[in-house]
Design a protein around this motif. Structure first.
Motif, mmCIF file in Angstrom:
data_model
loop_
_atom_site.group_PDB
_atom_site.id
_atom_site.type_symbol
_atom_site.label_atom_id
_atom_site.label_comp_id
_atom_site.label_asym_id
_atom_site.label_seq_id
_atom_site.Cartn_x
_atom_site.Cartn_y
_atom_site.Cartn_z
ATOM 1 N N GLY A 32 33.783 36.809 25.883
ATOM 2 C CA GLY A 32 33.584 37.860 24.890
ATOM 3 C C GLY A 32 33.217 39.178 25.530
ATOM 4 N N GLU A 33 32.288 39.147 26.505
ATOM 5 C CA GLU A 33 31.888 40.367 27.200
ATOM 6 C C GLU A 33 33.029 40.909 28.046
ATOM 7 N N ALA A 34 33.806 40.016 28.638
ATOM 8 C CA ALA A 34 34.958 40.441 29.433
ATOM 9 C C ALA A 34 35.960 41.191 28.558
ATOM 10 N N GLY A 35 36.154 40.695 27.329
ATOM 11 C CA GLY A 35 37.066 41.365 26.406
ATOM 12 C C GLY A 35 36.597 42.761 26.052
ATOM 13 N N LYS A 36 35.285 42.905 25.833
ATOM 14 C CA LYS A 36 34.740 44.236 25.525
ATOM 15 C C LYS A 36 34.963 45.197 26.681
ATOM 16 N N LYS A 37 34.737 44.703 27.907
ATOM 17 C CA LYS A 37 34.886 45.564 29.077
ATOM 18 C C LYS A 37 36.346 45.957 29.282
ATOM 19 N N ARG A 69 38.047 54.746 37.706
ATOM 20 C CA ARG A 69 37.333 54.280 36.512
ATOM 21 C C ARG A 69 38.004 53.047 35.916
ATOM 22 N N ILE A 70 39.332 53.097 35.822
ATOM 23 C CA ILE A 70 40.063 51.955 35.263
ATOM 24 C C ILE A 70 39.845 50.712 36.114
ATOM 25 N N ASP A 71 39.961 50.877 37.423
ATOM 26 C CA ASP A 71 39.817 49.731 38.323
ATOM 27 C C ASP A 71 38.402 49.149 38.276
ATOM 28 N N GLU A 98 35.028 44.650 36.549
ATOM 29 C CA GLU A 98 33.876 44.108 35.826
ATOM 30 C C GLU A 98 34.317 43.063 34.810
ATOM 31 N N SER A 99 35.431 43.370 34.129
ATOM 32 C CA SER A 99 35.950 42.430 33.137
ATOM 33 C C SER A 99 36.323 41.106 33.797
ATOM 34 N N ARG A 100 36.960 41.166 34.939
ATOM 35 C CA ARG A 100 37.381 39.947 35.617
ATOM 36 C C ARG A 100 36.177 39.148 36.105
ATOM 37 N N GLN A 101 35.164 39.850 36.573
ATOM 38 C CA GLN A 101 33.955 39.154 37.015
ATOM 39 C C GLN A 101 33.289 38.418 35.858
ATOM 40 N N LEU A 102 33.239 39.076 34.704
ATOM 41 C CA LEU A 102 32.650 38.440 33.525
ATOM 42 C C LEU A 102 33.475 37.231 33.088
ATOM 43 N N ALA A 103 34.801 37.381 33.145
ATOM 44 C CA ALA A 103 35.671 36.270 32.761
ATOM 45 C C ALA A 103 35.490 35.090 33.718
ATOM 46 N N ASP A 104 35.389 35.386 35.007
ATOM 47 C CA ASP A 104 35.189 34.318 35.992
ATOM 48 C C ASP A 104 33.867 33.592 35.774
#
Length: 291
Positions: free
Chosen positions: A172-177, A154-156, A161-167
């Motif tokens: 902002g969405e990456a931070g939420k994830k 789950r953590i991974d 997902e966060s890294r994909q959003l950041a890329d």
């Protein structure tokens, strides 16, 4: 982040409410209470999030911030002329404007520049990584291996997902994830370790490095508190208790920063640990099994 700024607004409102309960004893007492309100509002107006909102493109928060600044200026003038009732009303108007601005700002963005948002994301990711290491250790325990491996998955997944959003530039969405990954890691690791003595051994090259770590831990706990408040975990008397813990945590954090600026990092570490402990108490009061 706007969530963190909103926590500051809540703490300010709590402090003002407590101060308002003190019976007035003449002009000096009134002046002190009004000055306290003004300082609280000015601290919020000078925060990075408020400055970002004032410079941003969203008309509503920008207008409210300007109203707050104008009201505080008028409050100071009224106070200097001993017009205490008028000064108190203006300070209250300013606080309401700032509070309204915080509610209308986009969660996760908060008017911060992208570089600051990326720094917040990196710090939170570092914290998630440390919790993940602890989960990996639990995965070696035959009695906890299966749930620990499931938690790692789950953590991974959330981290990826966060890294994909950041890329993709959606910081902002990456931070939420990443905040969601942090929440899952903290809550589930605490449940897995229920009944165990939790020992965390960290080595730092210098006291300054240790202080930097404690600062990150405090910031991560702030995000966790904001998430729990957003979920409605505190209401009525519980909310006032949580706000009190948060306010005390911020006070200790400011004292820690002062010690660090003076080069007294060992003392700063102790104070920042105490500050984090206040936020942990806030989380525990909302039912989060954080250690």
């Amino acid at each position: 982040m706007s969530l963190r700024w909103m926590t500051g607004v809540v703490a300010a409102i709590f402090a003002v409410a407590v101060a308002a309960q003190v019976p007035a004893e003449g002009g000096d007492q009134k002046r002190r209470l009004i000055e306290q309100k003004i300082r609280l509002v000015e601290a919020l107006l000078n925060s990075p999030a408020a400055r970002g909102a004032a410079e941003g493109s969203d008309a509503d928060p920008r207008s409210l911030i300007e109203q707050g600044k104008q009201a505080i200026g008028e409050a100071r003038k009224a106070l200097a002329e001993a017009r205490f009732d008028e000064a108190a009303k203006l300070a209250d108007d300013a606080l309401r404007s700032v509070s309204s601005a915080s509610r209308r700002m986009s969660p996760g963005e908060g008017g911060l520049p992208e570089s600051a948002q990326r720094k917040n994301l990196q710090d939170l990711g570092d914290q998630v990584g440390m919790y993940r290491n602890s989960v990996e250790e639990l995965a070696k325990d035959s009695q906890r291996a299966a749930p620990a491996r499931a938690l790692l998955g789950r953590i991974d997944a959330l981290t990826a997902e966060s890294r994909q959003l950041a890329d993709a530039g959606r910081i902002g969405e990456a931070g939420k994830k990443m905040a969601e990954a942090y929440k899952v890691a903290v809550e589930e690791l605490s449940r897995l370790r229920a009944g165990q003595e939790v020992l965390l051994s960290l080595k730092f090259d210098t006291p300054a490095d240790e202080y930097a770590y404690e600062k990150k831990r405090f910031a991560s706990n702030e995000i966790m508190v904001d998430m729990m408040l957003a979920e409605g975990r505190a209401a009525g008397d519980k909310r006032r208790m949580v706000d009190g813990f948060v306010e005390e945590g911020h006070k200790l954090g400011e004292q820690a920063d002062e010690q660090a600026k003076a080069g007294r990092h060992a003392e700063a570490v102790k104070l920042m640990e105490q500050a984090s402990a206040q936020l942990i108490r806030a989380l525990q009061s909302m039912g989060v099994p954080v250690f």
